[in-house]
Design an enzyme around this catalytic site. Structure first.
Site, PDB file in Angstrom:
ATOM      1  N   LYS A   1       0.828  -1.221   0.000  1.00 48.38           N
ATOM      2  CA  LYS A   1       0.000   0.000   0.000  1.00 48.38           C
ATOM      3  C   LYS A   1       0.863   1.273   0.000  1.00 48.38           C
ATOM      4  O   LYS A   1       0.620   2.187  -0.772  1.00 48.38           O
ATOM      5  CB  LYS A   1      -0.926   0.049   1.228  1.00 48.38           C
ATOM      6  CG  LYS A   1      -1.985  -1.045   1.264  1.00 48.38           C
ATOM      7  CD  LYS A   1      -3.025  -0.801   2.358  1.00 48.38           C
ATOM      8  CE  LYS A   1      -2.455  -0.827   3.763  1.00 48.38           C
ATOM      9  NZ  LYS A   1      -1.907  -2.125   4.189  1.00 48.38           N
TER      10      LYS A   1
ATOM     11  N   ARG B   1     -10.136   1.138   8.237  1.00 45.27           N
ATOM     12  CA  ARG B   1      -9.681  -0.226   8.518  1.00 45.27           C
ATOM     13  C   ARG B   1     -10.754  -1.053   9.227  1.00 45.27           C
ATOM     14  O   ARG B   1     -10.521  -2.216   9.514  1.00 45.27           O
ATOM     15  CB  ARG B   1      -8.463  -0.147   9.432  1.00 45.27           C
ATOM     16  CG  ARG B   1      -7.144  -0.576   8.765  1.00 45.27           C
ATOM     17  CD  ARG B   1      -6.042  -0.371   9.781  1.00 45.27           C
ATOM     18  NE  ARG B   1      -4.821  -1.021   9.522  1.00 45.27           N
ATOM     19  CZ  ARG B   1      -3.720  -0.441   9.036  1.00 45.27           C
ATOM     20  NH1 ARG B   1      -3.766   0.809   8.649  1.00 45.27           N
ATOM     21  NH2 ARG B   1      -2.602  -1.114   8.922  1.00 45.27           N
TER      22      ARG B   1
ATOM     23  N   ARG C   1      11.402  -5.564   4.962  1.00 43.37           N
ATOM     24  CA  ARG C   1      11.141  -4.149   4.682  1.00 43.37           C
ATOM     25  C   ARG C   1      12.027  -3.250   5.547  1.00 43.37           C
ATOM     26  O   ARG C   1      12.216  -3.480   6.734  1.00 43.37           O
ATOM     27  CB  ARG C   1       9.670  -3.874   4.978  1.00 43.37           C
ATOM     28  CG  ARG C   1       9.253  -2.441   4.773  1.00 43.37           C
ATOM     29  CD  ARG C   1       7.786  -2.333   4.555  1.00 43.37           C
ATOM     30  NE  ARG C   1       7.015  -2.555   5.762  1.00 43.37           N
ATOM     31  CZ  ARG C   1       5.682  -2.526   5.785  1.00 43.37           C
ATOM     32  NH1 ARG C   1       5.004  -2.318   4.672  1.00 43.37           N
ATOM     33  NH2 ARG C   1       5.033  -2.722   6.906  1.00 43.37           N
TER      34      ARG C   1
ATOM     35  N   ARG D   1      10.800  -1.006  10.983  1.00 40.91           N
ATOM     36  CA  ARG D   1       9.718  -0.553  11.861  1.00 40.91           C
ATOM     37  C   ARG D   1       9.567  -1.513  13.029  1.00 40.91           C
ATOM     38  O   ARG D   1       9.685  -2.724  12.847  1.00 40.91           O
ATOM     39  CB  ARG D   1       8.411  -0.523  11.070  1.00 40.91           C
ATOM     40  CG  ARG D   1       8.142   0.785  10.380  1.00 40.91           C
ATOM     41  CD  ARG D   1       7.005   0.698   9.407  1.00 40.91           C
ATOM     42  NE  ARG D   1       5.787   0.093   9.956  1.00 40.91           N
ATOM     43  CZ  ARG D   1       4.636   0.001   9.286  1.00 40.91           C
ATOM     44  NH1 ARG D   1       4.563   0.493   8.052  1.00 40.91           N
ATOM     45  NH2 ARG D   1       3.582  -0.554   9.811  1.00 40.91           N
TER      46      ARG D   1
ATOM     47  N   ARG E   1      -0.796  -8.568  13.212  1.00 42.83           N
ATOM     48  CA  ARG E   1      -1.343  -7.570  12.276  1.00 42.83           C
ATOM     49  C   ARG E   1      -2.166  -8.265  11.187  1.00 42.83           C
ATOM     50  O   ARG E   1      -3.206  -7.776  10.763  1.00 42.83           O
ATOM     51  CB  ARG E   1      -0.214  -6.749  11.650  1.00 42.83           C
ATOM     52  CG  ARG E   1       0.373  -5.746  12.652  1.00 42.83           C
ATOM     53  CD  ARG E   1       1.675  -5.152  12.171  1.00 42.83           C
ATOM     54  NE  ARG E   1       1.565  -4.405  10.943  1.00 42.83           N
ATOM     55  CZ  ARG E   1       2.602  -4.133  10.139  1.00 42.83           C
ATOM     56  NH1 ARG E   1       3.814  -4.558  10.439  1.00 42.83           N
ATOM     57  NH2 ARG E   1       2.425  -3.437   9.054  1.00 42.83           N
TER      58      ARG E   1
END
Ligand code: AMP
Length: 222
Positions: free
Chosen positions: A13, A87, A126, A159, A170
């Site tokens: 995203k 969300r 990531r 992160r 998540r």
């Protein structure tokens, strides 16, 4: 043009929203980025959001609705792309209410579909730039110099919620609370599904084709 981009964590995203915003001159409104900025500035909101984010849970709806509807009201006339909001069904309903109040409409909802087994590998690889927010991946979207942002030379970080144990929660949260919301939009027949198991460039090409067609039919100024 006003767009909502949906998708599981790791579906791409953030990367796609940045590209879409640059291509069509839209403001990128990322709820996660807004929360991370609040955390970095040690605001009351940032402190409140911290424990939810670190455990992979959702920040309460009323907090998110207030932040994001406020950001939408301040967005430029050219439009915006929403990343990470709404969300939950409740957030979607509140977003609709705020849009109607401001005489605005969503033009399209893009839904990035990714297989669960790809999510963990994508997210744990990531790395992001704490200064400009650029996102890389140590497997398939490497910076020119290992560990350094191409754009501003800042050291890249992982992160805190990209650690494997948080990623699993998540994903669970996504399936339980966010996926049912996709049907809320589907019922209004506004959703365009995109296979996001492909690499980021291929996904962008598909999105741009769809949005170019939309621009042609609706005469937006870009
Ligand atoms: P993201 O960068 O979109 O993956 O968001 C990171 C974290 O911020 C999420 O795991 C949630 O804890 C929180 N968050 C972001 N957007 C929302 C939202 N719309 N509703 C609730 N929590 C959110």
């Amino acid at each position: 043009m006003r767009i909502i981009l949906l998708g599981a964590p790791g579906a791409g995203k953030g990367t796609q929203c940045k590209r879409i915003a640059a291509q069509y001159g839209l403001q990128h409104l990322s709820s996660g980025d807004i929360l991370r900025a609040e955390r970095a500035a040690c605001t009351e909101l940032g402190t409140k959001a911290q424990s939810y984010m670190d455990s992979g849970e959702l920040v309460p709806d009323e907090v998110m609705v207030e932040i994001m509807t406020d950001a939408i009201k301040k967005a430029p006339i050219a439009g915006f792309i929403l990343d990470g909001f709404p969300r939950t069904i409740n957030q979607a309903v509140e977003l609709d209410r705020a849009l109607t109040e401001n005489q605005l409409e969503i033009d399209t909802v893009l839904n990035l579909n990714i297989d669960d087994h790809l999510v963990a590998t994508r997210i744990t690889g990531r790395r992001s730039c704490p200064r400009c927010g650029a996102v890389y991946n140590i497997e398939n979207l490497k910076p020119k110099v290992d560990g350094i942002c191409d754009k501003d030379g800042t050291e890249l970080i992982q992160r805190s919620d990209d650690k494997p144990e948080v990623v699993a929660n998540r994903l669970k949260t996504y399936h339980q609370q966010t996926e049912p919301m996709v049907d809320y939009y589907r019922n209004n027949s506004m959703v365009y599904d995109i296979d996001s198991n492909k690499n980021a460039d291929k996904v962008s090409a598909i999105i741009f084709e769809k949005l170019d067609a939309l621009v042609k039919t609706q005469s937006y100024k870009i």
